[in-house]
Design a protein around this motif. Structure first.
Motif, PDB file in Angstrom:
ATOM      1  N   UNK A  33      -5.149   5.980  28.316  1.00 20.82           N
ATOM      2  CA  UNK A  33      -4.660   6.482  27.037  1.00 20.82           C
ATOM      3  C   UNK A  33      -4.303   7.957  27.134  1.00 20.82           C
ATOM      4  N   UNK A  34      -3.156   8.304  26.584  1.00 22.80           N
ATOM      5  CA  UNK A  34      -2.763   9.693  26.362  1.00 22.80           C
ATOM      6  C   UNK A  34      -2.327   9.801  24.915  1.00 22.80           C
ATOM      7  N   UNK A  35      -2.310  11.008  24.405  1.00 20.42           N
ATOM      8  CA  UNK A  35      -1.925  11.210  23.010  1.00 20.42           C
ATOM      9  C   UNK A  35      -0.544  10.617  22.777  1.00 20.42           C
ATOM     10  N   UNK A  36      -0.429   9.771  21.784  1.00 18.98           N
ATOM     11  CA  UNK A  36       0.846   9.152  21.445  1.00 18.98           C
ATOM     12  C   UNK A  36       1.081   7.796  22.093  1.00 18.98           C
ATOM     13  N   UNK A  37       0.138   7.325  22.915  1.00 16.99           N
ATOM     14  CA  UNK A  37       0.282   6.002  23.514  1.00 16.99           C
ATOM     15  C   UNK A  37       0.310   4.959  22.400  1.00 16.99           C
ATOM     16  N   UNK A  38       1.369   4.132  22.344  1.00 19.69           N
ATOM     17  CA  UNK A  38       1.400   3.109  21.299  1.00 19.69           C
ATOM     18  C   UNK A  38       0.337   2.045  21.564  1.00 19.69           C
ATOM     19  N   UNK A  55     -25.182  14.841  25.280  1.00 18.19           N
ATOM     20  CA  UNK A  55     -23.928  14.938  24.544  1.00 18.19           C
ATOM     21  C   UNK A  55     -22.849  15.506  25.470  1.00 18.19           C
ATOM     22  N   UNK A  56     -21.702  14.878  25.476  1.00 14.72           N
ATOM     23  CA  UNK A  56     -20.593  15.342  26.300  1.00 14.72           C
ATOM     24  C   UNK A  56     -19.488  14.295  26.331  1.00 14.72           C
ATOM     25  N   UNK A  57     -18.443  14.559  27.088  1.00 15.84           N
ATOM     26  CA  UNK A  57     -17.311  13.650  27.209  1.00 15.84           C
ATOM     27  C   UNK A  57     -17.585  12.651  28.336  1.00 15.84           C
ATOM     28  N   UNK A  58     -17.338  11.369  28.076  1.00 13.04           N
ATOM     29  CA  UNK A  58     -17.531  10.316  29.065  1.00 13.04           C
ATOM     30  C   UNK A  58     -16.276   9.450  29.148  1.00 13.04           C
ATOM     31  N   UNK A  59     -16.146   8.722  30.255  1.00 15.44           N
ATOM     32  CA  UNK A  59     -15.068   7.751  30.401  1.00 15.44           C
ATOM     33  C   UNK A  59     -15.468   6.466  29.693  1.00 15.44           C
ATOM     34  N   UNK A  60     -14.498   5.844  29.034  1.00 17.23           N
ATOM     35  CA  UNK A  60     -14.751   4.600  28.315  1.00 17.23           C
ATOM     36  C   UNK A  60     -13.616   3.624  28.602  1.00 17.23           C
ATOM     37  N   UNK A  61     -13.884   2.346  28.366  1.00 13.53           N
ATOM     38  CA  UNK A  61     -12.876   1.307  28.590  1.00 13.53           C
ATOM     39  C   UNK A  61     -12.941   0.300  27.453  1.00 13.53           C
ATOM     40  N   UNK A  62     -11.776  -0.072  26.935  1.00 21.12           N
ATOM     41  CA  UNK A  62     -11.675  -1.094  25.896  1.00 21.12           C
ATOM     42  C   UNK A  62     -10.813  -2.231  26.426  1.00 21.12           C
ATOM     43  N   UNK A  63     -11.321  -3.456  26.322  1.00 21.00           N
ATOM     44  CA  UNK A  63     -10.560  -4.654  26.656  1.00 21.00           C
ATOM     45  C   UNK A  63     -10.228  -5.335  25.346  1.00 21.00           C
ATOM     46  N   UNK A  64      -8.960  -5.680  25.172  1.00 22.38           N
ATOM     47  CA  UNK A  64      -8.535  -6.237  23.883  1.00 22.38           C
ATOM     48  C   UNK A  64      -7.377  -7.209  24.065  1.00 22.38           C
ATOM     49  N   UNK A  65      -7.107  -7.961  23.011  1.00 23.75           N
ATOM     50  CA  UNK A  65      -5.938  -8.836  22.951  1.00 23.75           C
ATOM     51  C   UNK A  65      -4.864  -8.139  22.139  1.00 23.75           C
ATOM     52  N   UNK A  66      -3.614  -8.179  22.629  1.00 27.92           N
ATOM     53  CA  UNK A  66      -2.512  -7.605  21.855  1.00 27.92           C
ATOM     54  C   UNK A  66      -1.948  -8.664  20.910  1.00 27.92           C
ATOM     55  N   UNK A  67      -0.868  -8.350  20.210  1.00 29.22           N
ATOM     56  CA  UNK A  67      -0.320  -9.261  19.202  1.00 29.22           C
ATOM     57  C   UNK A  67       0.242 -10.539  19.809  1.00 29.22           C
ATOM     58  N   UNK A  68       0.516 -10.555  21.116  1.00 30.91           N
ATOM     59  CA  UNK A  68       1.003 -11.774  21.772  1.00 30.91           C
ATOM     60  C   UNK A  68      -0.136 -12.604  22.342  1.00 30.91           C
ATOM     61  N   UNK A  69      -1.380 -12.097  22.276  1.00 34.68           N
ATOM     62  CA  UNK A  69      -2.527 -12.802  22.814  1.00 34.68           C
ATOM     63  C   UNK A  69      -2.819 -12.451  24.260  1.00 34.68           C
ATOM     64  N   UNK A  70      -2.061 -11.511  24.831  1.00 38.44           N
ATOM     65  CA  UNK A  70      -2.286 -11.089  26.212  1.00 38.44           C
ATOM     66  C   UNK A  70      -3.453 -10.103  26.262  1.00 38.44           C
TER      67      UNK A  70
END
Length: 87
Positions: A33-38, A55-70
Protein backbone atom coordinates in the motif's frame (compact mmCIF):
# COMPACT_ATOMS: atom_id res chain seq x y z
CA UNK A 1 -23.14 -37.90 21.70
CA UNK A 2 -24.74 -35.34 19.45
CA UNK A 3 -22.95 -32.45 21.14
CA UNK A 4 -19.53 -34.10 20.63
CA UNK A 5 -20.35 -34.65 16.97
CA UNK A 6 -21.50 -31.08 16.56
CA UNK A 7 -18.38 -29.74 18.28
CA UNK A 8 -16.13 -31.91 16.10
CA UNK A 9 -17.93 -30.73 12.96
CA UNK A 10 -17.58 -27.09 14.05
CA UNK A 11 -13.88 -27.51 14.76
CA UNK A 12 -13.36 -29.21 11.40
CA UNK A 13 -15.18 -26.36 9.62
CA UNK A 14 -13.09 -23.72 11.43
CA UNK A 15 -9.85 -25.49 10.52
CA UNK A 16 -10.93 -25.71 6.88
CA UNK A 17 -11.63 -21.97 6.78
CA UNK A 18 -8.18 -21.22 8.23
CA UNK A 19 -6.40 -23.49 5.75
CA UNK A 20 -8.42 -22.05 2.87
CA UNK A 21 -7.28 -18.54 3.80
CA UNK A 22 -3.66 -19.68 4.08
CA UNK A 23 -3.77 -21.44 0.69
CA UNK A 24 -5.43 -18.46 -0.96
CA UNK A 25 -2.79 -16.11 0.45
CA UNK A 26 0.05 -18.35 -0.74
CA UNK A 27 -1.11 -18.14 -4.39
CA UNK A 28 -1.36 -14.34 -4.52
CA UNK A 29 1.47 -11.84 -4.93
CA UNK A 30 1.10 -9.19 -2.22
CA UNK A 31 0.85 -5.52 -3.14
CA UNK A 32 2.35 -2.82 -0.95
CA UNK A 33 0.00 0.00 0.00
CA UNK A 34 1.04 3.55 -0.81
CA UNK A 35 -0.97 6.71 -0.35
CA UNK A 36 -3.65 6.80 -3.03
CA UNK A 37 -3.62 3.07 -3.81
CA UNK A 38 -7.16 2.24 -4.98
CA UNK A 39 -8.77 -0.37 -2.74
CA UNK A 40 -11.53 -2.75 -3.82
CA UNK A 41 -12.42 -4.65 -0.65
CA UNK A 42 -15.60 -6.71 -0.49
CA UNK A 43 -14.69 -8.97 2.46
CA UNK A 44 -11.67 -9.15 4.74
CA UNK A 45 -10.41 -12.72 5.22
CA UNK A 46 -7.54 -12.09 7.65
CA UNK A 47 -5.37 -9.37 9.13
CA UNK A 48 -1.95 -10.00 10.66
CA UNK A 49 0.86 -7.82 11.97
CA UNK A 50 4.39 -8.20 13.28
CA UNK A 51 4.50 -8.94 16.99
CA UNK A 52 5.41 -5.92 19.09
CA UNK A 53 4.72 -5.21 22.74
CA UNK A 54 5.87 -1.61 22.48
CA UNK A 55 4.30 1.31 20.71
CA UNK A 56 5.69 1.92 17.23
CA UNK A 57 5.22 1.26 13.52
CA UNK A 58 4.94 -2.40 12.42
CA UNK A 59 4.41 -4.25 9.15
CA UNK A 60 0.92 -5.62 8.63
CA UNK A 61 -0.84 -7.74 6.01
CA UNK A 62 -4.50 -7.91 5.01
CA UNK A 63 -5.94 -10.74 2.90
CA UNK A 64 -9.29 -9.93 1.35
CA UNK A 65 -11.72 -10.65 -1.46
CA UNK A 66 -12.26 -7.94 -4.08
CA UNK A 67 -15.57 -7.19 -5.83
CA UNK A 68 -14.94 -10.01 -8.35
CA UNK A 69 -14.33 -12.57 -5.58
CA UNK A 70 -10.59 -12.79 -6.28
CA UNK A 71 -8.25 -13.06 -3.28
CA UNK A 72 -5.90 -10.09 -2.82
CA UNK A 73 -3.10 -9.50 -0.31
CA UNK A 74 -2.06 -6.02 0.79
CA UNK A 75 1.04 -5.19 2.85
CA UNK A 76 0.98 -1.93 4.80
CA UNK A 77 2.46 -0.20 7.86
CA UNK A 78 0.49 0.70 10.99
CA UNK A 79 0.86 1.59 14.64
CA UNK A 80 1.30 -1.52 16.79
CA UNK A 81 -1.55 -2.61 19.00
CA UNK A 82 0.70 -1.71 21.96
CA UNK A 83 0.00 1.95 21.10
CA UNK A 84 -3.68 1.65 22.05
CA UNK A 85 -3.00 2.34 25.73
CA UNK A 86 -0.65 5.32 25.20
CA UNK A 87 -1.94 8.88 25.41
Amino acid sequence: MISKTAMAAGLFAALNICTFAARAEADVTPRTYTYGTPLDIRQVISMTQDDSVTCGIVDARMTYLDSTGATQVLDYRKFADGCNNDN
